[in-house]
Design a protein around this motif. Sequence first.
Motif, mmCIF file in Angstrom:
data_model
loop_
_atom_site.group_PDB
_atom_site.id
_atom_site.type_symbol
_atom_site.label_atom_id
_atom_site.label_comp_id
_atom_site.label_asym_id
_atom_site.label_seq_id
_atom_site.Cartn_x
_atom_site.Cartn_y
_atom_site.Cartn_z
ATOM 1 N N LYS A 186 -9.462 -4.200 13.579
ATOM 2 C CA LYS A 186 -9.756 -5.459 14.280
ATOM 3 C C LYS A 186 -8.580 -5.933 15.133
ATOM 4 O O LYS A 186 -8.757 -6.360 16.260
ATOM 5 N N CYS A 187 -7.345 -5.900 14.554
ATOM 6 C CA CYS A 187 -6.221 -6.515 15.285
ATOM 7 C C CYS A 187 -5.069 -5.547 15.537
ATOM 8 O O CYS A 187 -4.137 -5.896 16.265
ATOM 9 N N GLY A 188 -5.089 -4.356 14.963
ATOM 10 C CA GLY A 188 -4.059 -3.368 15.266
ATOM 11 C C GLY A 188 -2.795 -3.452 14.414
ATOM 12 O O GLY A 188 -1.904 -2.628 14.556
ATOM 13 N N ALA A 189 -2.714 -4.447 13.521
ATOM 14 C CA ALA A 189 -1.550 -4.547 12.631
ATOM 15 C C ALA A 189 -1.674 -3.495 11.518
ATOM 16 O O ALA A 189 -2.763 -3.001 11.250
ATOM 17 N N PRO A 190 -0.563 -3.161 10.856
ATOM 18 C CA PRO A 190 -0.651 -2.173 9.773
ATOM 19 C C PRO A 190 -1.547 -2.662 8.636
ATOM 20 O O PRO A 190 -1.580 -3.855 8.323
ATOM 21 N N LEU A 191 -2.269 -1.733 8.035
ATOM 22 C CA LEU A 191 -3.056 -2.042 6.833
ATOM 23 C C LEU A 191 -2.202 -1.728 5.621
ATOM 24 O O LEU A 191 -1.622 -0.640 5.532
ATOM 25 N N TYR A 192 -2.137 -2.669 4.698
ATOM 26 C CA TYR A 192 -1.281 -2.516 3.523
ATOM 27 C C TYR A 192 -2.086 -2.115 2.296
ATOM 28 O O TYR A 192 -3.201 -2.590 2.082
ATOM 29 N N ARG A 193 -1.475 -1.254 1.493
ATOM 30 C CA ARG A 193 -2.026 -0.928 0.194
ATOM 31 C C ARG A 193 -1.477 -1.961 -0.787
ATOM 32 O O ARG A 193 -0.269 -2.210 -0.823
ATOM 33 N N VAL A 194 -2.377 -2.587 -1.543
ATOM 34 C CA VAL A 194 -1.952 -3.514 -2.582
ATOM 35 C C VAL A 194 -2.077 -2.761 -3.898
ATOM 36 O O VAL A 194 -3.174 -2.350 -4.258
ATOM 37 N N PRO A 195 -0.952 -2.526 -4.601
ATOM 38 C CA PRO A 195 -1.013 -1.731 -5.825
ATOM 39 C C PRO A 195 -2.090 -2.254 -6.782
ATOM 40 O O PRO A 195 -2.183 -3.455 -7.017
ATOM 41 N N GLY A 196 -2.916 -1.341 -7.279
ATOM 42 C CA GLY A 196 -3.969 -1.696 -8.223
ATOM 43 C C GLY A 196 -5.262 -2.142 -7.570
ATOM 44 O O GLY A 196 -6.248 -2.385 -8.269
ATOM 45 N N GLN A 197 -5.268 -2.247 -6.251
ATOM 46 C CA GLN A 197 -6.500 -2.664 -5.574
ATOM 47 C C GLN A 197 -7.008 -1.565 -4.655
ATOM 48 O O GLN A 197 -6.238 -0.749 -4.169
ATOM 49 N N GLN A 198 -8.300 -1.596 -4.383
ATOM 50 C CA GLN A 198 -8.897 -0.500 -3.651
ATOM 51 C C GLN A 198 -8.816 -0.612 -2.126
ATOM 52 O O GLN A 198 -8.180 0.225 -1.516
ATOM 53 N N PRO A 199 -9.433 -1.633 -1.506
ATOM 54 C CA PRO A 199 -9.372 -1.576 -0.038
ATOM 55 C C PRO A 199 -7.981 -1.886 0.467
ATOM 56 O O PRO A 199 -7.227 -2.620 -0.169
ATOM 57 N N LEU A 200 -7.644 -1.320 1.633
ATOM 58 C CA LEU A 200 -6.415 -1.697 2.316
ATOM 59 C C LEU A 200 -6.642 -3.068 2.937
ATOM 60 O O LEU A 200 -7.755 -3.419 3.300
ATOM 61 N N VAL A 201 -5.569 -3.835 3.079
ATOM 62 C CA VAL A 201 -5.724 -5.182 3.605
ATOM 63 C C VAL A 201 -4.767 -5.409 4.777
ATOM 64 O O VAL A 201 -3.629 -4.933 4.768
ATOM 65 N N CYS A 202 -5.272 -6.102 5.800
ATOM 66 C CA CYS A 202 -4.457 -6.484 6.946
ATOM 67 C C CYS A 202 -3.812 -7.827 6.643
ATOM 68 O O CYS A 202 -4.512 -8.809 6.392
ATOM 69 N N LEU A 203 -2.478 -7.859 6.659
ATOM 70 C CA LEU A 203 -1.782 -9.104 6.320
ATOM 71 C C LEU A 203 -1.823 -10.101 7.481
ATOM 72 O O LEU A 203 -1.535 -11.269 7.307
ATOM 73 N N ARG A 204 -2.208 -9.620 8.656
ATOM 74 C CA ARG A 204 -2.272 -10.526 9.802
ATOM 75 C C ARG A 204 -3.624 -11.243 9.878
ATOM 76 O O ARG A 204 -3.682 -12.454 9.998
ATOM 77 N N CYS A 205 -4.734 -10.480 9.796
ATOM 78 C CA CYS A 205 -6.036 -11.119 10.002
ATOM 79 C C CYS A 205 -6.885 -11.157 8.730
ATOM 80 O O CYS A 205 -7.962 -11.748 8.721
ATOM 81 N N GLY A 206 -6.416 -10.495 7.650
ATOM 82 C CA GLY A 206 -7.139 -10.563 6.390
ATOM 83 C C GLY A 206 -8.254 -9.552 6.237
ATOM 84 O O GLY A 206 -8.913 -9.492 5.203
ATOM 85 N N SER A 207 -8.470 -8.747 7.262
ATOM 86 C CA SER A 207 -9.533 -7.744 7.212
ATOM 87 C C SER A 207 -9.258 -6.714 6.106
ATOM 88 O O SER A 207 -8.111 -6.375 5.839
ATOM 89 N N LYS A 208 -10.336 -6.254 5.460
ATOM 90 C CA LYS A 208 -10.191 -5.223 4.419
ATOM 91 C C LYS A 208 -10.919 -3.964 4.860
ATOM 92 O O LYS A 208 -12.048 -4.033 5.342
ATOM 93 N N GLU A 209 -10.254 -2.815 4.687
ATOM 94 C CA GLU A 209 -10.847 -1.560 5.137
ATOM 95 C C GLU A 209 -10.575 -0.459 4.125
ATOM 96 O O GLU A 209 -9.530 -0.425 3.500
ATOM 97 N N ASN A 210 -11.537 0.448 4.022
ATOM 98 C CA ASN A 210 -11.386 1.578 3.112
ATOM 99 C C ASN A 210 -10.874 2.809 3.844
ATOM 100 O O ASN A 210 -11.204 3.053 4.988
ATOM 101 N N ARG A 211 -10.065 3.557 3.137
ATOM 102 C CA ARG A 211 -9.574 4.850 3.616
ATOM 103 C C ARG A 211 -9.465 5.766 2.407
ATOM 104 O O ARG A 211 -9.374 5.303 1.276
ATOM 105 N N LYS A 212 -9.362 7.075 2.674
ATOM 106 C CA LYS A 212 -8.976 8.021 1.628
ATOM 107 C C LYS A 212 -7.452 8.084 1.705
ATOM 108 O O LYS A 212 -6.891 8.750 2.574
ATOM 109 N N ILE A 213 -6.793 7.378 0.800
ATOM 110 C CA ILE A 213 -5.344 7.188 0.896
ATOM 111 C C ILE A 213 -4.589 8.350 0.249
ATOM 112 O O ILE A 213 -4.943 8.809 -0.837
ATOM 113 N N ALA A 214 -3.542 8.792 0.936
ATOM 114 C CA ALA A 214 -2.684 9.851 0.404
ATOM 115 C C ALA A 214 -1.598 9.262 -0.486
ATOM 116 O O ALA A 214 -1.242 8.092 -0.358
#
Length: 200
Positions: A162-190
């Motif tokens: 949505k906004c191009g900012a990095p998506l952060y992994r929150v330890p213990g949680q599943q979706p990645l979260v954007c700290l700028r706009c709050g969007s949550k997105e799924n990935r197959k994380i390495a």
Amino acid sequence: MSERRQELEKLHRSLVVPGEEICVIEEFVPGEGAYVLNGVVRSGVVGRVFLDWIQRRVSVINPVGKPRIPRRGSTVYGVVTALLREDLVLVKVFADERLRRYNGMYTGFLHVSQASDKPARSILEVVKPGDVIRARIVNAKHPFQLNIKLGNSGVVAALCSKCGAPLYRVPGQQPLVCLRCGSKENRKIATGYIYVKKGR
Ligand SMILES: [Zn+2]
């Protein structure tokens, strides 16, 4: 100022990939291996960040050593560049498993069947264009077929669609979260996903 300075000092010697944001032009001017785009200094290569506080210059230095030619079984890094079909993305392979950049780019394809253990209808449930992935090459000839189910493969860096900012992994949680706009997105994380939210 001091908080930002601490953040910048943490960047020193950290590993970055092409296109990754390092700082803004007011903080450091780009030196070797870096460039500026719209006021943001980004890495042009795979390498480690070197901050010169005297000259206010940031460089990205490639690790020494030559990458080998990618072949079947190689672990490689690439950027997902395009969605070709609902189940297939194009990947530009740029570095070997030690993040040594190849001379030139290799083309890779990632099919949804090679990307997820769970049934996924769309490859976009697993990776998105702009993601940097670590993958295993499964065929013998270029262009390469890639797999991100094997080993510790998957997405190592992702940006918010949505906004191009990095998506952060929150330890213990599943979706990645954007700290700028709050969007949550799924990935197959390495293993070793680079953006991790610290603290609680
Ligand atoms: Zn966002």
